[in-house]
Write an enzyme that holds these catalytic residues in place. Sequence first.
Site, PDB file in Angstrom:
ATOM      1  N   ARG A  93      -6.460   0.347   0.452  1.00 14.77           N
ATOM      2  CA  ARG A  93      -5.524  -0.742   0.205  1.00 14.77           C
ATOM      3  C   ARG A  93      -4.768  -0.618  -1.112  1.00 14.77           C
ATOM      4  NH1 ARG A  93      -8.848  -2.020   3.852  1.00 14.77           N
ATOM      5  NH2 ARG A  93     -10.218  -0.801   2.522  1.00 14.77           N
ATOM      6  N   THR A  94      -5.487  -0.375  -2.195  1.00 14.80           N
ATOM      7  CA  THR A  94      -4.817  -0.413  -3.498  1.00 14.80           C
ATOM      8  C   THR A  94      -3.783   0.712  -3.602  1.00 14.80           C
ATOM      9  OG1 THR A  94      -6.862  -1.306  -4.383  1.00 14.80           O
ATOM     10  CG2 THR A  94      -5.231  -0.580  -5.989  1.00 14.80           C
ATOM     11  N   LYS A 105     -10.214  20.918 -13.882  1.00 15.47           N
ATOM     12  CA  LYS A 105     -10.400  21.959 -14.904  1.00 15.47           C
ATOM     13  C   LYS A 105     -10.892  21.354 -16.208  1.00 15.47           C
ATOM     14  CE  LYS A 105      -6.221  24.002 -13.081  1.00 15.47           C
ATOM     15  NZ  LYS A 105      -4.803  24.105 -13.448  1.00 15.47           N
ATOM     16  N   ARG A 136      -7.069   4.251 -10.782  1.00 18.61           N
ATOM     17  CA  ARG A 136      -8.417   3.782 -10.426  1.00 18.61           C
ATOM     18  C   ARG A 136      -9.406   4.816 -10.947  1.00 18.61           C
ATOM     19  NH1 ARG A 136     -10.450   1.566  -4.704  1.00 18.61           N
ATOM     20  NH2 ARG A 136      -9.354  -0.227  -5.572  1.00 18.61           N
ATOM     21  N   HIS A 184     -10.519  -5.642 -11.498  1.00 15.41           N
ATOM     22  CA  HIS A 184      -9.570  -5.198 -10.469  1.00 15.41           C
ATOM     23  C   HIS A 184      -8.418  -6.200 -10.479  1.00 15.41           C
ATOM     24  CE1 HIS A 184      -7.852  -3.386  -7.055  1.00 15.41           C
ATOM     25  NE2 HIS A 184      -8.905  -3.278  -6.256  1.00 15.41           N
TER      26      HIS A 184
HETATM   27  N1   CP Z   1      -9.540  -4.062  -2.043  1.00 20.12           N
HETATM   28  C1   CP Z   1      -9.545  -2.770  -2.435  1.00 20.12           C
HETATM   29  O1   CP Z   1      -9.547  -2.442  -3.636  1.00 20.12           O
HETATM   30  O2   CP Z   1      -9.547  -1.878  -1.395  1.00 20.12           O
HETATM   31  P1   CP Z   1      -9.493  -0.294  -1.570  1.00 20.12           P
HETATM   32  O3   CP Z   1     -10.790   0.129  -2.226  1.00 20.12           O
HETATM   33  O4   CP Z   1      -9.321   0.249  -0.179  1.00 20.12           O
HETATM   34  O5   CP Z   1      -8.336   0.029  -2.480  1.00 20.12           O
END
Ligand code: CP
Length: 312
Positions: free
Chosen positions: A56-57, A85, A106, A134
């Site tokens: 999703r993100t 590396k 992320r 998040h």
């Molecule tokens: N909600 C969320 O962060 O989903 P993903 O881990 O798929 O990005």
Amino acid sequence: MLKQPVRHLIDPEDLSIEELDALIKLAQKIVHSPREYADACKGKILATLFYEPSTRTRFSFESAMLRLGGNVLGFGNANVSSVAKGESIADTIRTVSAYADIAVMRHPKEGAPKLASQYSLIPVINGGDGGHQHPTQTLTDLLTIQTFKNSIRDNTIAFCGDLKFGRTVHSLIRTLARYGIQKFILISPEELTLPDSLKRMLNQTYSLQLEEVRTIEEAVEEIDILYMTRIQRERFFNEAEYAKFKNAYLLDLEKIKNAKEDMIIMHPLPRVNEISYEVDQDPRAVYFEQARLGVYIRMALILKLLGVECAC
Ligand code: CP
């Protein structure tokens, strides 16, 4: 004219309540008139730097930039970049600053996106760092609540599942406390409760009530928003520990038979074993709509951080 300092989004508190409200309003405008924004980021590039898996993100950010007329580059697996590396986060983001206009990162290590922001010449967005924060999921959640409940403030919200490691909960509960929500119901096994430090901070800073229960049924009648979460397998030290909790909560129609008719069920997704598929057909289940709305709030965020003024 003076150059504006680069703004990042590392923690939801980087945005004031007024800015959060403005982002929600802008996202709602984009939902209603997406074509008006189709060229707003023409010529701009988003870099997606994902050191941890995501559906999703990453895809919603990429979709957001493409829908704004921009382009995207990046990786969904750091092993295909020079990180394999041994390149540092600082050197990676310095380099990416020359190739893109904005980046989302992320990382499994808490604080990694913040470190990147300190070396970056372009806006850095935290796409989730370890069990910490998040912030763009919080933005997505706020837009979802505003869309389905018409107000963020006047709700009793229950968080259910892994409240210890679930970063979406950590970000959202702090933000909802800033909005003035007065009661939260925390549903988790004793071993996976909200971290004590976070509970202490919430109790000391805000006038609110944190009610802890072990089952959904104990509280279901008073809940306006039921926020389900996954047990975070990747944050456990070993598989045996995870196995103890992996089936702790499975929401089914029986468990919500006494719930309010206008309660909504949210989940940041992915779900593993927290919501039975039969619940998907219930009109109160909004988690896939929540994922869809994530694109629009991220479009609004990209416009804000890039300082794009469009006549939209
Ligand atoms: N909600 C969320 O962060 O989903 P993903 O881990 O798929 O990005």
